[in-house]
Design a protein around this motif. Sequence first.
Motif, PDB file in Angstrom:
ATOM      1  N   SER A 173       0.846  -1.180   0.000  1.00 49.99           N
ATOM      2  CA  SER A 173       0.000   0.000   0.000  1.00 49.99           C
ATOM      3  C   SER A 173       0.884   1.233   0.000  1.00 49.99           C
ATOM      4  N   ASN A 174       0.449   2.243  -0.687  1.00 54.21           N
ATOM      5  CA  ASN A 174       1.171   3.506  -0.693  1.00 54.21           C
ATOM      6  C   ASN A 174       0.690   4.439   0.394  1.00 54.21           C
ATOM      7  N   LYS A 175      -0.314   4.008   1.160  1.00 51.07           N
ATOM      8  CA  LYS A 175      -0.851   4.857   2.214  1.00 51.07           C
ATOM      9  C   LYS A 175       0.127   4.937   3.373  1.00 51.07           C
ATOM     10  N   LYS A 176       0.187   6.103   3.976  1.00 44.97           N
ATOM     11  CA  LYS A 176       1.032   6.317   5.148  1.00 44.97           C
ATOM     12  C   LYS A 176       0.326   5.729   6.367  1.00 44.97           C
ATOM     13  N   THR A 177       1.048   4.926   7.144  1.00 40.54           N
ATOM     14  CA  THR A 177       0.447   4.337   8.328  1.00 40.54           C
ATOM     15  C   THR A 177       0.673   5.225   9.536  1.00 40.54           C
ATOM     16  N   THR A 178      -0.250   5.153  10.469  1.00 38.64           N
ATOM     17  CA  THR A 178      -0.142   5.918  11.693  1.00 38.64           C
ATOM     18  C   THR A 178       0.833   5.202  12.621  1.00 38.64           C
ATOM     19  N   THR A 179       1.762   5.945  13.193  1.00 41.33           N
ATOM     20  CA  THR A 179       2.692   5.349  14.140  1.00 41.33           C
ATOM     21  C   THR A 179       2.549   6.033  15.484  1.00 41.33           C
ATOM     22  N   ILE A 180       2.891   5.300  16.509  1.00 41.39           N
ATOM     23  CA  ILE A 180       2.843   5.824  17.871  1.00 41.39           C
ATOM     24  C   ILE A 180       4.232   6.314  18.236  1.00 41.39           C
ATOM     25  N   ASN A 181       4.315   7.505  18.786  1.00 38.37           N
ATOM     26  CA  ASN A 181       5.586   8.047  19.246  1.00 38.37           C
ATOM     27  C   ASN A 181       5.987   7.314  20.525  1.00 38.37           C
ATOM     28  N   THR A 182       6.912   6.374  20.402  1.00 39.30           N
ATOM     29  CA  THR A 182       7.327   5.582  21.562  1.00 39.30           C
ATOM     30  C   THR A 182       8.307   6.333  22.456  1.00 39.30           C
ATOM     31  N   ASP A 183       8.752   7.523  22.040  1.00 35.39           N
ATOM     32  CA  ASP A 183       9.652   8.329  22.867  1.00 35.39           C
ATOM     33  C   ASP A 183       8.908   9.039  23.995  1.00 35.39           C
ATOM     34  N   LEU A 192      -7.764   7.331  26.154  1.00 29.99           N
ATOM     35  CA  LEU A 192      -7.875   8.426  25.193  1.00 29.99           C
ATOM     36  C   LEU A 192      -6.437   8.682  24.763  1.00 29.99           C
ATOM     37  N   GLY A 193      -5.947   7.811  23.936  1.00 31.44           N
ATOM     38  CA  GLY A 193      -4.558   7.860  23.524  1.00 31.44           C
ATOM     39  C   GLY A 193      -4.146   6.500  22.992  1.00 31.44           C
ATOM     40  N   ASN A 194      -2.857   6.213  23.109  1.00 31.59           N
ATOM     41  CA  ASN A 194      -2.283   5.030  22.485  1.00 31.59           C
ATOM     42  C   ASN A 194      -1.801   4.020  23.518  1.00 31.59           C
ATOM     43  N   LEU A 195      -1.763   2.755  23.092  1.00 32.22           N
ATOM     44  CA  LEU A 195      -1.313   1.672  23.965  1.00 32.22           C
ATOM     45  C   LEU A 195      -0.206   0.898  23.282  1.00 32.22           C
ATOM     46  N   ILE A 196       0.833   0.611  24.046  1.00 31.88           N
ATOM     47  CA  ILE A 196       1.911  -0.264  23.598  1.00 31.88           C
ATOM     48  C   ILE A 196       1.963  -1.420  24.589  1.00 31.88           C
ATOM     49  N   VAL A 197       1.825  -2.641  24.090  1.00 35.60           N
ATOM     50  CA  VAL A 197       1.976  -3.830  24.923  1.00 35.60           C
ATOM     51  C   VAL A 197       3.294  -4.462  24.507  1.00 35.60           C
ATOM     52  N   GLY A 198       4.281  -4.407  25.401  1.00 34.73           N
ATOM     53  CA  GLY A 198       5.609  -4.934  25.105  1.00 34.73           C
ATOM     54  C   GLY A 198       5.612  -6.452  25.013  1.00 34.73           C
ATOM     55  N   ASN A 230     -10.575  -6.397  27.964  1.00 33.81           N
ATOM     56  CA  ASN A 230     -10.858  -5.692  26.714  1.00 33.81           C
ATOM     57  C   ASN A 230     -10.057  -4.400  26.632  1.00 33.81           C
ATOM     58  N   ILE A 231      -9.718  -4.012  25.406  1.00 35.68           N
ATOM     59  CA  ILE A 231      -8.927  -2.810  25.169  1.00 35.68           C
ATOM     60  C   ILE A 231      -9.709  -1.874  24.258  1.00 35.68           C
ATOM     61  N   LYS A 232      -9.735  -0.573  24.625  1.00 37.51           N
ATOM     62  CA  LYS A 232     -10.259   0.487  23.764  1.00 37.51           C
ATOM     63  C   LYS A 232      -9.224   1.588  23.766  1.00 37.51           C
ATOM     64  N   ALA A 233      -8.738   1.957  22.562  1.00 37.60           N
ATOM     65  CA  ALA A 233      -7.707   2.990  22.461  1.00 37.60           C
ATOM     66  C   ALA A 233      -7.729   3.598  21.067  1.00 37.60           C
ATOM     67  N   ASP A 234      -6.975   4.693  20.902  1.00 33.04           N
ATOM     68  CA  ASP A 234      -6.860   5.321  19.593  1.00 33.04           C
ATOM     69  C   ASP A 234      -6.026   4.452  18.652  1.00 33.04           C
ATOM     70  N   THR A 279     -10.691  -2.793  20.509  1.00 33.24           N
ATOM     71  CA  THR A 279     -11.379  -1.793  19.705  1.00 33.24           C
ATOM     72  C   THR A 279     -10.442  -0.604  19.546  1.00 33.24           C
ATOM     73  N   VAL A 280     -10.122  -0.280  18.286  1.00 28.34           N
ATOM     74  CA  VAL A 280      -9.135   0.747  18.000  1.00 28.34           C
ATOM     75  C   VAL A 280      -9.727   1.750  17.012  1.00 28.34           C
ATOM     76  N   GLU A 281      -9.627   3.028  17.351  1.00 29.91           N
ATOM     77  CA  GLU A 281     -10.149   4.085  16.484  1.00 29.91           C
ATOM     78  C   GLU A 281      -9.320   4.246  15.212  1.00 29.91           C
ATOM     79  N   ASN A 282      -8.015   4.055  15.298  1.00 30.10           N
ATOM     80  CA  ASN A 282      -7.146   4.323  14.155  1.00 30.10           C
ATOM     81  C   ASN A 282      -6.389   3.090  13.689  1.00 30.10           C
ATOM     82  N   HIS A 283      -5.289   2.760  14.352  1.00 33.18           N
ATOM     83  CA  HIS A 283      -4.337   1.795  13.821  1.00 33.18           C
ATOM     84  C   HIS A 283      -4.009   0.716  14.853  1.00 33.18           C
TER      85      HIS A 283
END
Length: 140
Positions: free
Chosen positions: A4-14, A49-55, A63-67, A80-84
Amino acid sequence: MFTSNKKTTTINTDKIDTLIGKNTGIEGTLTAEGTVRIDGKMKGDVTLLGNLIVGEDGSIKGNIKADSVILSGIVEGNVTVENHLHITSTAKLIGDINAKNIVIDEGAIFNGNCRMDLSIAKAEAAATKDTKDTKETKGK
């Protein structure tokens, strides 16, 4: 195979606002804003109301609900994820997915159902277009 040529959403892990460390276990509901990283064990629902990283060492039974979510550990519950949603090669997800965009790396384990919803605005626009097309077709 699929590209895909679409840009994917990434989470700022910093910038992580909340960290549940490797040797930490939590029971109960987690509600937060910003980016949350879980490297320990969580038993209960996670609503962000934000992002989740599961290491890789992280696990969630609930259950998980996040952006957006990057999953590298184990989740037993619905996501359940709003974006990516990115399920990495080390991840194991047992539960259903409802997301706008999904990436599943080779080697990941996913056992459940997947539903990709259009955003509300796109769904309404598509419904309006279908109605308009139907009216124009009948008028001819």
